[in-house]
Design a protein around this motif. Structure first.
Motif, PDB file in Angstrom:
ATOM      1  N   ARG A 211       0.846  -1.221   0.000  1.00  0.00           N
ATOM      2  CA  ARG A 211       0.000   0.000   0.000  1.00  0.00           C
ATOM      3  C   ARG A 211       0.870   1.255   0.000  1.00  0.00           C
ATOM      4  O   ARG A 211       0.567   2.229  -0.671  1.00  0.00           O
ATOM      5  N   LEU A 212       1.992   1.187   0.745  1.00  0.00           N
ATOM      6  CA  LEU A 212       2.911   2.329   0.795  1.00  0.00           C
ATOM      7  C   LEU A 212       3.511   2.606  -0.573  1.00  0.00           C
ATOM      8  O   LEU A 212       3.608   3.755  -1.002  1.00  0.00           O
ATOM      9  N   SER A 213       3.905   1.521  -1.260  1.00  0.00           N
ATOM     10  CA  SER A 213       4.496   1.686  -2.595  1.00  0.00           C
ATOM     11  C   SER A 213       3.511   2.369  -3.526  1.00  0.00           C
ATOM     12  O   SER A 213       3.875   3.254  -4.296  1.00  0.00           O
ATOM     13  N   GLU A 214       2.242   1.957  -3.418  1.00  0.00           N
ATOM     14  CA  GLU A 214       1.203   2.589  -4.254  1.00  0.00           C
ATOM     15  C   GLU A 214       1.131   4.082  -3.974  1.00  0.00           C
ATOM     16  O   GLU A 214       1.072   4.898  -4.879  1.00  0.00           O
TER      17      GLU A 214
ATOM     18  N   ILE B 150       4.543  16.475   3.777  1.00  0.00           N
ATOM     19  CA  ILE B 150       3.234  16.559   4.439  1.00  0.00           C
ATOM     20  C   ILE B 150       2.124  15.902   3.604  1.00  0.00           C
ATOM     21  O   ILE B 150       1.352  15.105   4.135  1.00  0.00           O
ATOM     22  N   PRO B 151       2.054  16.178   2.282  1.00  0.00           N
ATOM     23  CA  PRO B 151       1.026  15.457   1.503  1.00  0.00           C
ATOM     24  C   PRO B 151       1.173  13.938   1.595  1.00  0.00           C
ATOM     25  O   PRO B 151       0.177  13.223   1.640  1.00  0.00           O
ATOM     26  N   ILE B 152       2.408  13.442   1.625  1.00  0.00           N
ATOM     27  CA  ILE B 152       2.592  11.983   1.726  1.00  0.00           C
ATOM     28  C   ILE B 152       2.099  11.494   3.091  1.00  0.00           C
ATOM     29  O   ILE B 152       1.381  10.490   3.183  1.00  0.00           O
ATOM     30  N   LEU B 153       2.465  12.213   4.146  1.00  0.00           N
ATOM     31  CA  LEU B 153       1.994  11.811   5.485  1.00  0.00           C
ATOM     32  C   LEU B 153       0.467  11.801   5.528  1.00  0.00           C
ATOM     33  O   LEU B 153      -0.155  10.909   6.113  1.00  0.00           O
ATOM     34  N   GLN B 154      -0.140  12.811   4.887  1.00  0.00           N
ATOM     35  CA  GLN B 154      -1.609  12.870   4.868  1.00  0.00           C
ATOM     36  C   GLN B 154      -2.184  11.668   4.114  1.00  0.00           C
ATOM     37  O   GLN B 154      -3.173  11.078   4.544  1.00  0.00           O
TER      38      GLN B 154
ATOM     39  N   GLY C 289      -5.226   5.248   8.667  1.00  0.00           N
ATOM     40  CA  GLY C 289      -5.873   5.790   9.873  1.00  0.00           C
ATOM     41  C   GLY C 289      -4.856   6.303  10.874  1.00  0.00           C
ATOM     42  O   GLY C 289      -5.218   6.873  11.899  1.00  0.00           O
ATOM     43  N   TYR C 290      -3.588   6.079  10.627  1.00  0.00           N
ATOM     44  CA  TYR C 290      -2.495   6.585  11.463  1.00  0.00           C
ATOM     45  C   TYR C 290      -1.205   6.429  10.667  1.00  0.00           C
ATOM     46  O   TYR C 290      -1.230   5.977   9.525  1.00  0.00           O
ATOM     47  N   LEU C 291      -0.079   6.816  11.276  1.00  0.00           N
ATOM     48  CA  LEU C 291       1.202   6.720  10.581  1.00  0.00           C
ATOM     49  C   LEU C 291       1.985   5.533  11.139  1.00  0.00           C
ATOM     50  O   LEU C 291       2.621   5.646  12.189  1.00  0.00           O
ATOM     51  N   PRO C 292       1.940   4.385  10.483  1.00  0.00           N
ATOM     52  CA  PRO C 292       2.699   3.232  10.981  1.00  0.00           C
ATOM     53  C   PRO C 292       4.199   3.549  10.972  1.00  0.00           C
ATOM     54  O   PRO C 292       4.679   4.282  10.100  1.00  0.00           O
ATOM     55  N   GLU C 293       4.934   2.971  11.913  1.00  0.00           N
ATOM     56  CA  GLU C 293       6.368   3.223  12.014  1.00  0.00           C
ATOM     57  C   GLU C 293       7.086   2.850  10.711  1.00  0.00           C
ATOM     58  O   GLU C 293       7.977   3.562  10.245  1.00  0.00           O
ATOM     59  N   LEU C 294       6.656   1.735  10.132  1.00  0.00           N
ATOM     60  CA  LEU C 294       7.270   1.287   8.879  1.00  0.00           C
ATOM     61  C   LEU C 294       7.107   2.347   7.788  1.00  0.00           C
ATOM     62  O   LEU C 294       8.028   2.604   7.009  1.00  0.00           O
ATOM     63  N   ALA C 295       5.936   2.977   7.776  1.00  0.00           N
ATOM     64  CA  ALA C 295       5.679   4.003   6.768  1.00  0.00           C
ATOM     65  C   ALA C 295       6.624   5.191   6.952  1.00  0.00           C
ATOM     66  O   ALA C 295       7.148   5.725   5.976  1.00  0.00           O
ATOM     67  N   MET C 296       6.859   5.578   8.193  1.00  0.00           N
ATOM     68  CA  MET C 296       7.752   6.718   8.464  1.00  0.00           C
ATOM     69  C   MET C 296       9.149   6.409   7.908  1.00  0.00           C
ATOM     70  O   MET C 296       9.803   7.268   7.328  1.00  0.00           O
TER      71      MET C 296
END
Ligand code: FES
Length: 170
Positions: A24-27, A40-44, A51-58
């Motif tokens: 999903r992150l790659s998408e 910021i747009p990516i974090l949004q 529904g939140y910012l997973p650590e892996l995503a950060m």
């Protein structure tokens, strides 16, 4: 740069969950170019997806934008719009508006905090409840107001709060 009062999600990912998160992150990242000002747009986008910012995503965002992880975590923790952990299964929202305040809203909030053992912006360790405050629900005639998920409860008293949250089964 983490807030020690915030409950971190320490649950072990389910088999396949991490791979699904990566996919999903790659998408999400594929629609960006990797420029600093896209943070910021990516974090949004990530928050909207999970529904939140997973650590892996950060971590993946930091790699993608070639920024230090501390910068990405710093921005993620600075803005109130971002959550670092999943919300609880139930969301309790307490009104902090003027009408509710003059009718004992602060006392109601304290009672909710006591019943759940958390402050606004936090989630119980079992992820059953998250607590938030709202400026006004637009139901001032019912002040003080508490909303549990989609159920609006007006003319709240500390006793009603205990009735609503006191038997959480834990
Ligand atoms: S001030 Fe609480 S509902 Fe309006």
């Amino acid at each position: 740069m983490t807030n020690p009062s915030v409950v971190q999600d320490t649950r072990t990912p389910l088999p396949g969950q991490e791979a699904a998160t990566e996919e999903r992150l790659s998408e999400i990242l594929s629609s960006y170019q990797g420029k600093d000002d896209e943070l910021i747009p990516i974090l949004q986008g990530v928050q909207q997806a999970f529904g939140y910012l997973p650590e892996l995503a950060m971590k993946r965002i930091a790699e993608f934008l070639k920024l230090p992880e501390s910068t990405v975590f710093g921005v993620g923790t600075f803005y109130a719009q971002f959550k670092l952990h999943p919300s609880g299964k139930n969301i309790v929202r307490v009104c902090r508006g003027t009408a509710c305040h003059v009718r004992g809203g602060a006392r109601i909030l304290r009672q909710v905090e006591k019943e759940l053992g958390i402050k606004p912006g936090e989630t119980t360790p079992d992820f059953d409840y998250s607590l938030e405050t709202v400026a006004c629900f637009g139901a001032c005639a019912l002040a003080p107001v508490v909303v549990l998920n989609k159920n609006v409860s007006g003319r709240m008293t500390t006793t009603k709060v205990t009735g609503m949250l006191g038997n959480r089964g834990d």
